[in-house]
Design an enzyme around this catalytic site. Structure first.
Site, PDB file in Angstrom:
ATOM      1  N   HIS A  69       0.912  -1.543  -0.094  1.00 38.87           N
ATOM      2  CA  HIS A  69      -0.084   0.032  -0.058  1.00 38.87           C
ATOM      3  C   HIS A  69       0.993   1.285   0.046  1.00 38.87           C
ATOM      4  CE1 HIS A  69      -3.980   2.129   1.616  1.00 38.87           C
ATOM      5  NE2 HIS A  69      -3.479   2.916   0.595  1.00 38.87           N
ATOM      6  N   HIS A  80      -8.294  -5.940   7.864  1.00 34.00           N
ATOM      7  CA  HIS A  80      -7.862  -4.696   8.696  1.00 34.00           C
ATOM      8  C   HIS A  80      -7.569  -5.068   9.763  1.00 34.00           C
ATOM      9  CE1 HIS A  80      -6.564  -0.209   8.909  1.00 34.00           C
ATOM     10  NE2 HIS A  80      -7.205  -0.534  10.594  1.00 34.00           N
ATOM     11  N   GLU A 115      -2.278  -1.734  -3.526  1.00 34.49           N
ATOM     12  CA  GLU A 115      -3.704  -1.340  -2.469  1.00 34.49           C
ATOM     13  C   GLU A 115      -2.934   0.583  -2.597  1.00 34.49           C
ATOM     14  OE1 GLU A 115      -4.760  -4.020   1.057  1.00 34.49           O
ATOM     15  OE2 GLU A 115      -4.265  -1.716   1.195  1.00 34.49           O
TER      16      GLU A 115
END
Length: 238
Positions: A43, A191, A70
């Site tokens: 990410h 998450h 991401e």
């Protein structure tokens, strides 16, 4: 069985804290795959505080499972990075500039046209698209009309409430997943999933395609070792 994609941002954070190339991000990615991970996630953020843009191209050369990038597609540099590196999957996350970590999903109703236009860019390039959403049926249904291939359920609320009442914690995710399946969407999740809450989540979301786990997995690896930890997470998904 859902696939495990290991997010290696925290490895890059550790490397960057000292300079140099220790730990070596590329080697860690290769080792995670060798230990059984079915994907590698990164990410990158504009300040490159963990994953650097150059890392993405280095990793693309060696990842043999699934490479998932991401990030915030509202940043043109991110769009250009994804198109240039050609990962198997791009996950679109509505991060704000300077945000420490992702903390909400897309409003797929408000941003419907924007998402349609952006998703088309990636799909025209042959890249599978997933978009980050909260477990809200209306947002899932609106996601289905954007052209995305998958959604990624934002699981912070589930993880936070799991120890209090796991049945209540999972309930909105079951409903959202059912809506996604009915709409023909694949389902990812991520998450704050960890060794305590992952198995229950996977057992109750039978259509789950993939989980992306970084912080908890890397933290656990400090105690259990990376190889053992990857395999412990895989067992939670079996």
């Amino acid at each position: 069985m859902a696939r495990l994609s290991v997010n290696i941002n925290k490895i890059a954070t550790l490397r960057n804290s000292r300079g140099g190339d220790n730990p070596n991000l590329v080697q860690v990615a290769k080792d995670c795959e060798r230990f059984g991970a079915q994907g590698i996630t990164v990410h990158p953020r504009p300040d490159e505080r963990h994953i650097r843009y150059a890392d993405v191209f280095d990793l693309k050369k060696v990842v043999t499972t699934e490479f998932n990038i991401e990030g915030n597609c509202q940043e043109q540099k991110f769009v250009e990075l994804v198109l240039a590196s050609q990962p198997e999957q791009v996950t679109l996350v509505p991060d704000a500039l300077g945000q420490i970590t992702s903390n909400h999903g897309w409003d797929t109703i408000k941003h419907q046209q924007y998402l349609k236009n952006t998703i088309k860019i990636f799909k025209d390039a042959g890249i599978r698209v997933s978009i980050f959403v909260d477990p809200i049926v209306e947002m899932v249904n609106a996601a289905a009309t954007t052209g995305t291939d998958r959604i990624e359920l934002y699981t912070e609320a589930y993880a936070h409430n799991y120890a209090v009442n796991r049945e209540e914690a999972i309930a909105p995710y079951v409903t959202a997943a059912e809506a996604a399946t009915k709409a023909g969407l694949g389902i990812n999740a991520g998450h704050d999933l960890d060794l305590q809450n992952l198995q229950y989540f996977a057992q109750n979301i039978p259509a789950l395609d993939e989980v992306s786990i970084g912080h908890a997995l890397i933290s656990d690896a400090l105690y259990y070792g990376l190889e053992n930890t990857v395999q412990m997470y895989l067992r939670q998904l079996a």
